[in-house]
Design a protein around this motif. Structure first.
Motif, PDB file in Angstrom:
ATOM      1  N   THR A  36       0.826  -1.197   0.000  1.00 27.31           N
ATOM      2  CA  THR A  36       0.000   0.000   0.000  1.00 27.31           C
ATOM      3  C   THR A  36       0.867   1.256   0.000  1.00 27.31           C
ATOM      4  O   THR A  36       0.607   2.204  -0.741  1.00 27.31           O
ATOM      5  CB  THR A  36      -0.931  -0.006   1.229  1.00 27.31           C
ATOM      6  OG1 THR A  36      -1.794  -1.128   1.130  1.00 27.31           O
ATOM      7  CG2 THR A  36      -1.751   1.259   1.299  1.00 27.31           C
ATOM      8  N   GLN A  54      -8.690  -0.122  -1.202  1.00 27.73           N
ATOM      9  CA  GLN A  54      -8.832  -1.461  -0.658  1.00 27.73           C
ATOM     10  C   GLN A  54     -10.261  -1.748  -0.189  1.00 27.73           C
ATOM     11  O   GLN A  54     -10.821  -2.781  -0.472  1.00 27.73           O
ATOM     12  CB  GLN A  54      -7.847  -1.581   0.506  1.00 27.73           C
ATOM     13  CG  GLN A  54      -7.737  -2.944   1.095  1.00 27.73           C
ATOM     14  CD  GLN A  54      -6.408  -3.122   1.815  1.00 27.73           C
ATOM     15  OE1 GLN A  54      -5.442  -2.401   1.581  1.00 27.73           O
ATOM     16  NE2 GLN A  54      -6.350  -4.094   2.690  1.00 27.73           N
ATOM     17  N   ASP A  77      -5.454  -1.203  -5.254  1.00 27.33           N
ATOM     18  CA  ASP A  77      -4.827  -1.710  -4.032  1.00 27.33           C
ATOM     19  C   ASP A  77      -5.754  -2.725  -3.369  1.00 27.33           C
ATOM     20  O   ASP A  77      -6.701  -2.363  -2.690  1.00 27.33           O
ATOM     21  CB  ASP A  77      -4.549  -0.545  -3.078  1.00 27.33           C
ATOM     22  CG  ASP A  77      -3.835  -0.991  -1.821  1.00 27.33           C
ATOM     23  OD1 ASP A  77      -3.526  -2.194  -1.710  1.00 27.33           O
ATOM     24  OD2 ASP A  77      -3.585  -0.137  -0.951  1.00 27.33           O
ATOM     25  N   GLU A  78      -5.474  -3.976  -3.571  1.00 25.05           N
ATOM     26  CA  GLU A  78      -6.322  -5.053  -3.050  1.00 25.05           C
ATOM     27  C   GLU A  78      -7.792  -4.713  -3.259  1.00 25.05           C
ATOM     28  O   GLU A  78      -8.534  -4.555  -2.298  1.00 25.05           O
ATOM     29  CB  GLU A  78      -6.037  -5.285  -1.563  1.00 25.05           C
ATOM     30  CG  GLU A  78      -4.548  -5.420  -1.296  1.00 25.05           C
ATOM     31  CD  GLU A  78      -4.243  -6.199  -0.027  1.00 25.05           C
ATOM     32  OE1 GLU A  78      -5.026  -7.094   0.309  1.00 25.05           O
ATOM     33  OE2 GLU A  78      -3.209  -5.910   0.598  1.00 25.05           O
TER      34      GLU A  78
HETATM   35 MG   LIG Z   1      -2.336  -2.618   2.014  1.00 21.70          MG
END
Ligand SMILES: [Mg+2]
Ligand SMILES: Nc1ncnc2c1ncn2[C@@H]1O[C@H](COP(=O)(O)OP(=O)(O)OP(=O)(O)O)[C@@H](O)[C@H]1O
Lengths: 294, 315, 355
Positions: C65, C114, C196-197
């Motif tokens: 991240t 995320q 990001d994820e």
């Molecule tokens: Mg992360």
């Protein structure tokens, strides 16, 4: 350079502190200065008779409405009474009413709040509902009315204000306890067969104590202000007994001739209130940091 | 949303009912004998009994309550034994003054607190933030009566900028002089409000600015100013709103020190006067009125909550 | 630590895209904390061509991240220290002013966060959250922006977009919300999308849908994508190349095909074996690799993975392995003294026995 950038959360919110600045919150110098001031006021008012002060009610018509002199460090009032001595004796009223009323509030509201948060269920729902309704009631109006009709000696004021503070204290303490009541250490203690009383006093109380003390001090400050307001309405302790509120109220008559009369009791009260608020606030901040470490 | 408001309205009525009982019994359980107040301490027992009968005070207390409640619901709050003015007319005279005071003081307070909180939250611990946080502490420790004493000393006695106590002029008589006399009390009331609003909003803004959706808003290229006003302010203003509701409710009668000291004939002034004259009915009427205002204000605020944060009305 | 750059040739690139979009050189990002300096990204270099997809994989806390936010320039400034260089489409990001970055943000680089539960503003309607960047970066008026927002919602697969656009985030399910954040990110047709994820908070079937959606949108738009995940399974079929991160560094990088055919790092293999199972609760902190992640404030001497590595030797514990090319393939870089013998790669779909 962005301003918001300075504040915005980082990748790991739990790791960033709320200002984006990395420094441990610690109580500062001011905390100790003001804590010292509170201690001084409390000690001086308790030990007042031993301090060799002049009689706070002793009129002296040869020295009325004086500014500070060597004989009267803070001057004299319209009856020639020594202001220093009256400020110190007057502190007793604020302290008794402030700490007394909040103690009453804590004993009843605090205990109820902890028990309600710990037991939940019907007790909690019932007491919470009652507290909501009581909070809707204009407590201030009720306090003035009851004080006026029932009588306003210092103990009655303390009791009335104390009772009026119960619902608010209840809500604050309940909320503070609630966040701990479901933690593992409580469940663990329960499963080991600890009694409710033991859990409340040994497990929960130490955890909520900082929050309670902080609220207590800020509450004391509010009560002291309330006592002052009552004094302005002639509903606090009766003259010639000195109280900060009475002194400030009486000073109005001679405001243009002798502003010192208003200044010293106001200053004493102001500094005392600021001290209570600051200490309360510092405790809460330090507490927050420990809280987030868990 | 409709269901949410309906539930709230039901709660409102229940609370108002309890509050009316509280008000009624509060006054009736207090020591004091209205016959003594009206007839003087030395009248005959017979005359007292007649008077009690006239006033309906010889009936069982629950019956008295129902009669009183019925009257209240039809807008009849009774007539003062002392001044012989109806409580409703006392309210009608006093309330507009409080509304004026509340409006001026709250406009002042919000006008100062909101921009200050925003500026402070942009740079927490910056110079402005430290100065305003510190001064908010000082202001918190300044009770209204101390502020009044010193404002009067400085502005009325020394500089003659504002009129001193007792120079109230009704708005209808001379709007300009009226505003002039209201500024001092409004400032005093504003000081207390500014502290509350500033501290709440600053704290909430700082924690809102940590939210992921603020980072998301930044990642769209939006300007800081836009993010502050459009994304951060609204979700941060819930506690501010709740506090404003409580505070305004408190000011309605809580301005009594200010009104009493500056002799401004608002509700607080009327309240203190009627308490000092042992005028039960007026005290009762004002208490009930204030309680109703507080409860209704909270209802309005609940409603505003659902507008500010659409999630609230969801359950 | 790697001074060398990842070599570009040999990676499959789309025929219509040439030239580098992003070039990261020896990037270091660290945070001041009460305990000391956290070196969250510690000397990362990578390159990304236009339209290309890079997967960044690593266990929790490995700095994924922080790396992706560094690339965007989106980190809190007060506590962050950065060095190295990030050149995006000709603009240096490291040390750039917000003024410069704002012309890129939303318009040329966009990010899918995320957690769709926290990344949408709860009190702002979907419509405004999409149109505000359109209004900012394009010359559209209100009505055009609204029409575009509705069509974007349609493209990301939201049913009855005309009604949905009036909703608040809480009125949508998690999967729908993540589609909305994708629509927001795509609004101004960015050159680079950082995801990001993007699926960690979602359940497995929805995860696959969202990832497939991303791939197809990417193909339509010739957009470069950096797909961050801790799940090697996710990147296996959807990326051109992969960078594996550990303790703030890239420890292995090559084409996706080669990585799965011939992974060199024991860590990469451990990561593959710890691919979350369907039954796992979403975003479980990856503890599947034995041992604890290294302390980023006082990293151990030698290879940071050595304390947890089965094949670690004394050399591993004292001397940090440089990131260097594999003898068999110069585009395959890894940082390991004792690489796995060739051909031991696991297959994506089968889970091998734990090391
Ligand atoms: Mg992360
Ligand atoms: N603002 C910050 N201040 C201090 N430390 C930070 C900050 N942001 C991230 N870190 C630290 O940097 C390291 C890398 O964090 P990062 O969030 O990049 O990991 P990640 O690979 O994304 O993990 P995950 O899979 O859990 O999302 C962590 O140890 C984290 O605690």
């Amino acid at each position: 350079m962005s301003d918001i950038a300075a504040t915005v959360a980082s990748a790991a919110p739990e790791a960033a502190d709320d200002d984006g600045i990395v420094k441990k919150k610690k109580v500062g110098v001011f905390f100790w200065i003001f804590a010292g001031w509170v201690a001084l006021v409390v000690l001086a008012s308790i030990l007042a008779p031993l301090l060799g002060l002049q009689d706070p009610n002793n009129a002296n018509f040869d020295a009325i409405n004086q500014g500070p002199t060597t004989a009267h460090l803070l001057g004299t009032d319209d009856l020639g009474r020594d202001i220093l001595s009256r400020v110190i004796y007057g502190a007793r009223v604020s302290l008794i009413v402030g700490f007394g009323a909040m103690t009453i509030g804590m004993i009843f509201g605090g205990t109820l709040g902890m028990v309600a948060a710990y037991r939940r269920g019907a007790v909690d729902s019932f007491v919470s509902a009652v507290s909501y309704v009581m909070l809707a009631f204009p407590a201030l109006v009720a306090v003035i009315a009851i004080v006026a009709f029932w009588g306003h000696d210092i103990w009655k004021i303390t009791i009335i204000v104390g009772i009026a503070s119960i619902p608010l204290v209840y809500r604050v303490v309940r909320a503070a306890t609630l966040s701990y009541a479901t933690r593992e250490f409580v469940t663990a203690a329960k499963s080991q067969g600890a009694t409710d009383i033991r859990i409340l006093t040994r497990e929960l109380l130490p955890n909520v104590l900082p929050a309670i003390i902080s609220f207590f001090l800020i509450g004391v400050a509010s009560v002291i202000i309330l006592e002052g307001a009552l004094a302005f309405l002639g509903l606090s302790v009766q003259p010639p007994t000195a109280s900060w509120g009475n002194m400030i109220s009486e000073s109005r008559t001679y405001l243009s001739q002798n502003p010192w009369l208003a200044l010293f009791p106001s200053l004493a009260m102001f500094l005392f209130l600021i001290a209570l608020n600051l200490i309360g606030d510092s405790l809460r901040q330090v507490l927050d940091v420990q809280d987030s470490k868990l | 949303m409709a269901k949410f408001l309906f539930k709230r309205a039901l709660a409102l009525i229940a609370i108002l009912f309890v509050v009316s009982i509280g008000t009624f019994f509060l006054i009736h359980l207090l020591p004091g004998d209205p016959t003594v107040t009206i007839l003087g301490p030395n009248d005959t027992a017979h005359n007292k009994a007649v008077l009690l009968q006239q006033l309906g005070l010889n009936k069982p207390i629950w019956q008295q309550y129902w009669i009183w409640l019925g009257n209240v619901l039809t807008g009849n709050l009774g007539q003062s034994f002392i001044t012989h003015a109806t409580v409703t007319s006392t309210l009608a005279h006093a309330v507009p003054i409080d509304i004026e005071l509340v409006i001026i003081s709250q406009v002042l307070a919000l006008g100062i607190a909101i921009p200050l909180a925003i500026a402070s939250a942009r740079r927490p611990n910056g110079l402005l933030d430290r100065v305003s946080t510190t001064s908010s502490f000082a202001m918190l420790a300044l009770p209204p009566f101390i502020i009044i004493v010193f404002l009067v000393l400085i502005f009325s006695i020394h500089f003659h900028v504002f009129p001193g106590p007792g120079s109230y002029v009704p708005f209808t008589q001379n709007p300009w002089s009226n505003l002039h006399t209201m500024i001092l009390p409004a400032i005093v009331l504003a000081v207390g409000s500014i502290v509350i609003y500033f501290r709440l909003l600053r704290g909430d803004l700082i924690s809102t600015l940590q939210e992921e959706y603020i980072t998301m808003a930044r990642s769209k290229g939006l300007s800081d100013r836009y993010i502050m006003w459009r994304h951060a302010l609204r979700p941060s203003s819930l506690s501010l709103l709740a506090a404003a509701g409580l505070n305004i409710g408190g000011l309605i009668a809580g301005a009594f020190v200010v009104e009493y000291l500056l002799a401004i004939p608002g509700l607080g002034y009327a309240l203190v006067n009627s308490i000092q004259q042992v005028d039960y009915l007026t005290v009762q009427g004002i208490t009930l009125f204030v309680a109703v205002v507080v409860v209704v204000l909270n209802f309005i605020i609940d409603f505003l909550f659902t507008i500010l944060d659409p999630r609230i009305a969801r359950e | 630590m790697s001074g060398e750059l990842v070599v570009d040739e040999g990676f499959p690139t789309e025929e219509e895209t040439q030239g580098l979009l992003l070039k990261v050189t020896d990037l270091k990002t660290s945070f001041a904390t009460p305990r000391g300096r956290v070196r969250a990204v510690d000397g990362v270099s990578l390159e990304l061509g236009r339209g290309e997809t890079l997967g960044i994989v690593g266990e929790s806390g490995s700095g994924k991240t922080v790396l992706s936010r560094s690339i965007m320039g989106l980190l809190p400034r007060r506590t962050t220290t950065q060095s190295g260089s990030i050149v995006f489409d000709g603009t240096e990001i490291v040390g750039a002013e917000d003024k410069t970055l704002r012309t890129l943000w939303g318009a040329k680089i966009a990010m899918v966060f995320q957690d769709p539960m926290t990344s949408l503003n709860p009190v702002v309607r979907i419509e405004r959250q999409i149109t505000e960047s359109l209004r900012l970066h394009t010359s559209m008026d209100k009505a055009e922006a609204k029409a575009t927002a509705i069509s974007l919602l349609g493209q990301v697969g939201i049913p009855s977009p005309t009604e949905r656009v009036r909703n608040y985030p809480h009125q949508l399910s998690g999967g729908m919300r993540q589609r909305v954040t994708i629509a927001i990110a795509l609004a101004c047709s960015p050159r680079l999308l950082l995801a990001d994820e993007p699926t960690t908070g979602l359940d497995v079937t929805v995860q696959a849908q969202i990832l497939d959606l991303l791939s197809s949108l990417q193909q339509e738009r010739h957009m470069a994508v950096i797909l961050v995940t801790h799940d090697l399974g996710v990147v296996a079929t959807r990326t051109d190349k992969i960078a594996v991160m550990y303790a703030g560094r890239i420890v292995e990088t090559t084409t996706t095909r080669r990585l799965f055919a011939d992974m060199a790092m024991p860590y990469t293999k451990a990561l593959l074996n710890s691919t979350p199972r369907i039954s796992d609760p979403s975003h479980t902190r990856l503890t599947a690799i034995d041992g604890r992640p290294p302390d980023l404030i006082n990293p151990p001497p030698g290879c940071a993975f050595a304390p947890r590595c089965e094949s670690a030797t004394d050399q591993c514990r004292t001397e940090a392995p440089p990131l260097r090319p594999a003898p068999s393939d110069p585009t395959h870089l890894f940082a390991c003294w004792n690489p796995l013998p060739g051909g031991t790669a696991g297959r994506v779909t089968t889970l091998e026995e734990s090391p």
